[in-house]
Design a protein around this motif. Structure first.
Motif, PDB file in Angstrom:
ATOM      1  N   LEU A 112       0.841  -1.194   0.000  1.00  0.00           N
ATOM      2  CA  LEU A 112       0.000   0.000   0.000  1.00  0.00           C
ATOM      3  C   LEU A 112       0.879   1.248   0.000  1.00  0.00           C
ATOM      4  O   LEU A 112       0.612   2.202  -0.742  1.00  0.00           O
ATOM      5  N   ASP A 113       1.930   1.241   0.800  1.00  0.00           N
ATOM      6  CA  ASP A 113       2.848   2.384   0.832  1.00  0.00           C
ATOM      7  C   ASP A 113       3.484   2.618  -0.535  1.00  0.00           C
ATOM      8  O   ASP A 113       3.603   3.761  -0.984  1.00  0.00           O
ATOM      9  N   VAL A 114       3.884   1.548  -1.212  1.00  0.00           N
ATOM     10  CA  VAL A 114       4.472   1.666  -2.555  1.00  0.00           C
ATOM     11  C   VAL A 114       3.453   2.267  -3.523  1.00  0.00           C
ATOM     12  O   VAL A 114       3.759   3.197  -4.266  1.00  0.00           O
ATOM     13  N   PHE A 115       2.237   1.743  -3.485  1.00  0.00           N
ATOM     14  CA  PHE A 115       1.186   2.217  -4.384  1.00  0.00           C
ATOM     15  C   PHE A 115       0.872   3.691  -4.138  1.00  0.00           C
ATOM     16  O   PHE A 115       0.795   4.486  -5.069  1.00  0.00           O
ATOM     17  N   CYS A 116       0.708   4.058  -2.883  1.00  0.00           N
ATOM     18  CA  CYS A 116       0.425   5.467  -2.563  1.00  0.00           C
ATOM     19  C   CYS A 116       1.586   6.359  -3.006  1.00  0.00           C
ATOM     20  O   CYS A 116       1.356   7.458  -3.525  1.00  0.00           O
ATOM     21  N   GLY A 117       2.804   5.909  -2.804  1.00  0.00           N
ATOM     22  CA  GLY A 117       3.965   6.682  -3.250  1.00  0.00           C
ATOM     23  C   GLY A 117       3.984   6.866  -4.753  1.00  0.00           C
ATOM     24  O   GLY A 117       4.344   7.939  -5.258  1.00  0.00           O
ATOM     25  N   PHE A 118       3.579   5.843  -5.480  1.00  0.00           N
ATOM     26  CA  PHE A 118       3.513   5.898  -6.943  1.00  0.00           C
ATOM     27  C   PHE A 118       2.460   6.915  -7.391  1.00  0.00           C
ATOM     28  O   PHE A 118       2.731   7.779  -8.233  1.00  0.00           O
ATOM     29  N   LEU A 119       1.260   6.834  -6.808  1.00  0.00           N
ATOM     30  CA  LEU A 119       0.203   7.795  -7.142  1.00  0.00           C
ATOM     31  C   LEU A 119       0.627   9.218  -6.785  1.00  0.00           C
ATOM     32  O   LEU A 119       0.398  10.163  -7.549  1.00  0.00           O
ATOM     33  N   ARG A 120       1.234   9.362  -5.628  1.00  0.00           N
ATOM     34  CA  ARG A 120       1.678  10.676  -5.164  1.00  0.00           C
ATOM     35  C   ARG A 120       2.740  11.254  -6.109  1.00  0.00           C
ATOM     36  O   ARG A 120       2.683  12.440  -6.445  1.00  0.00           O
ATOM     37  N   ALA A 121       3.680  10.449  -6.544  1.00  0.00           N
ATOM     38  CA  ALA A 121       4.727  10.927  -7.453  1.00  0.00           C
ATOM     39  C   ALA A 121       4.123  11.440  -8.763  1.00  0.00           C
ATOM     40  O   ALA A 121       4.498  12.509  -9.254  1.00  0.00           O
ATOM     41  N   ILE A 122       3.172  10.696  -9.312  1.00  0.00           N
ATOM     42  CA  ILE A 122       2.522  11.117 -10.559  1.00  0.00           C
ATOM     43  C   ILE A 122       1.691  12.378 -10.319  1.00  0.00           C
ATOM     44  O   ILE A 122       1.771  13.342 -11.079  1.00  0.00           O
ATOM     45  N   GLY A 123       0.900  12.373  -9.261  1.00  0.00           N
ATOM     46  CA  GLY A 123       0.050  13.524  -8.961  1.00  0.00           C
ATOM     47  C   GLY A 123       0.844  14.790  -8.705  1.00  0.00           C
ATOM     48  O   GLY A 123       0.478  15.874  -9.178  1.00  0.00           O
ATOM     49  N   ARG A 124       1.932  14.664  -7.969  1.00  0.00           N
ATOM     50  CA  ARG A 124       2.765  15.845  -7.702  1.00  0.00           C
ATOM     51  C   ARG A 124       3.417  16.354  -8.976  1.00  0.00           C
ATOM     52  O   ARG A 124       3.498  17.563  -9.188  1.00  0.00           O
ATOM     53  N   ARG A 125       3.897  15.447  -9.808  1.00  0.00           N
ATOM     54  CA  ARG A 125       4.554  15.854 -11.055  1.00  0.00           C
ATOM     55  C   ARG A 125       3.592  16.638 -11.929  1.00  0.00           C
ATOM     56  O   ARG A 125       3.951  17.635 -12.543  1.00  0.00           O
ATOM     57  N   LEU A 126       2.343  16.185 -11.984  1.00  0.00           N
ATOM     58  CA  LEU A 126       1.361  16.816 -12.867  1.00  0.00           C
ATOM     59  C   LEU A 126       0.550  17.912 -12.180  1.00  0.00           C
ATOM     60  O   LEU A 126      -0.089  18.720 -12.866  1.00  0.00           O
ATOM     61  N   GLY A 127       0.527  17.914 -10.857  1.00  0.00           N
ATOM     62  CA  GLY A 127      -0.332  18.855 -10.142  1.00  0.00           C
ATOM     63  C   GLY A 127      -1.798  18.553 -10.392  1.00  0.00           C
ATOM     64  O   GLY A 127      -2.643  19.452 -10.443  1.00  0.00           O
ATOM     65  N   LYS A 128      -2.108  17.248 -10.532  1.00  0.00           N
ATOM     66  CA  LYS A 128      -3.475  16.811 -10.850  1.00  0.00           C
ATOM     67  C   LYS A 128      -3.838  15.603 -10.008  1.00  0.00           C
ATOM     68  O   LYS A 128      -2.960  14.861  -9.562  1.00  0.00           O
ATOM     69  N   PRO A 129      -5.153  15.370  -9.824  1.00  0.00           N
ATOM     70  CA  PRO A 129      -5.570  14.184  -9.083  1.00  0.00           C
ATOM     71  C   PRO A 129      -5.255  12.909  -9.865  1.00  0.00           C
ATOM     72  O   PRO A 129      -5.271  12.907 -11.099  1.00  0.00           O
ATOM     73  N   VAL A 130      -4.977  11.850  -9.132  1.00  0.00           N
ATOM     74  CA  VAL A 130      -4.790  10.518  -9.698  1.00  0.00           C
ATOM     75  C   VAL A 130      -5.823   9.646  -9.003  1.00  0.00           C
ATOM     76  O   VAL A 130      -5.796   9.509  -7.777  1.00  0.00           O
ATOM     77  N   LEU A 131      -6.763   9.086  -9.765  1.00  0.00           N
ATOM     78  CA  LEU A 131      -7.951   8.440  -9.210  1.00  0.00           C
ATOM     79  C   LEU A 131      -7.982   6.945  -9.519  1.00  0.00           C
ATOM     80  O   LEU A 131      -7.657   6.537 -10.636  1.00  0.00           O
ATOM     81  N   MET A 132      -8.415   6.147  -8.560  1.00  0.00           N
ATOM     82  CA  MET A 132      -8.576   4.709  -8.761  1.00  0.00           C
ATOM     83  C   MET A 132     -10.059   4.360  -8.707  1.00  0.00           C
ATOM     84  O   MET A 132     -10.726   4.598  -7.697  1.00  0.00           O
ATOM     85  N   ASP A 133     -10.563   3.814  -9.814  1.00  0.00           N
ATOM     86  CA  ASP A 133     -11.949   3.350  -9.905  1.00  0.00           C
ATOM     87  C   ASP A 133     -11.962   1.827  -9.788  1.00  0.00           C
ATOM     88  O   ASP A 133     -11.035   1.160 -10.262  1.00  0.00           O
ATOM     89  N   PRO A 134     -13.029   1.256  -9.212  1.00  0.00           N
ATOM     90  CA  PRO A 134     -13.151  -0.199  -9.224  1.00  0.00           C
ATOM     91  C   PRO A 134     -13.187  -0.706 -10.675  1.00  0.00           C
ATOM     92  O   PRO A 134     -13.627  -0.004 -11.579  1.00  0.00           O
ATOM     93  N   GLU A 135     -12.732  -1.925 -10.858  1.00  0.00           N
ATOM     94  CA  GLU A 135     -12.745  -2.524 -12.195  1.00  0.00           C
ATOM     95  C   GLU A 135     -14.162  -2.479 -12.759  1.00  0.00           C
ATOM     96  O   GLU A 135     -15.120  -2.890 -12.111  1.00  0.00           O
ATOM     97  N   GLY A 136     -14.295  -1.900 -13.955  1.00  0.00           N
ATOM     98  CA  GLY A 136     -15.578  -1.841 -14.628  1.00  0.00           C
ATOM     99  C   GLY A 136     -16.531  -0.781 -14.090  1.00  0.00           C
ATOM    100  O   GLY A 136     -17.698  -0.763 -14.467  1.00  0.00           O
TER     101      GLY A 136
END
Length: 161
Positions: A112-136
């Motif tokens: 979970l820490d790795v995943f959150c760090g990955f989302l945070r890195a992308i979001g910070r780089r872009l200054g945009k939200p990074v969202l996870m939707d359930p499959e389908g």
């Protein structure tokens, strides 16, 4: 350390309840945003593999990938932030960055820490939200990087037991 506690979000990573391949996305993007993500991948030290069909190729510039013919096969960029945690980016359109992760690889506090760090890195780089939707269930995010709080946050109510 993650912003989220595993016990509070474990249900989001249960493949039987939520599907195994959630959709992760950054809405309202541009060619420049895609390039910023590709640059981040190169700078991060994360293992990456770009492919078109069965051919593994060097990672091209975003403009090259996103200007391919509409009938061309959709390229993939596989990114491993750590061993055994894979994100698969698909270059469907400049207007949205999207990728899949496998919930089965995201079990426990460390992942979970790795995943959150990955989302945070992308979001910070872009200054945009990074969202996870359930499959389908596109358009109904359950967690994501929030730009204002600079954290990954829960976006859905936990199920009632």
């Amino acid at each position: 350390m993650s912003e989220l506690l595993w016990d509070d979000v474990a249900y989001l990573f249960d493949p039987d309840l939520m599907g195994s391949l959630p959709d992760v996305r950054v809405p309202d993007t541009s060619m420049e945003d895609w390039q910023a993500v590709l640059d981040l991948m190169g700078e991060s030290g994360w293992k990456c593999q770009y492919s078109e069909g069965d051919a593994a190729l060097p990672v091209p510039r975003a403009e090259t990938v996103l200007s391919r013919p509409t009938d061309a096969e959709c390229p993939e960029l596989r990114v491993w932030p750590v061993n055994k945690v894979l994100a698969i980016f698909r270059f469907h359109a400049a207007e949205e960055i999207d990728f899949d992760v496998d919930r089965r690889e995201l079990q426990g506090r460390e992942r979970l820490d790795v995943f959150c760090g990955f989302l945070r890195a992308i979001g910070r780089r872009l200054g945009k939200p990074v969202l996870m939707d359930p499959e389908g269930d596109y358009g109904h995010p359950v967690l994501g990087f929030d730009v204002e709080s600079d954290r990954v946050v829960l976006l859905a109510e936990p199920p009632v037991s």
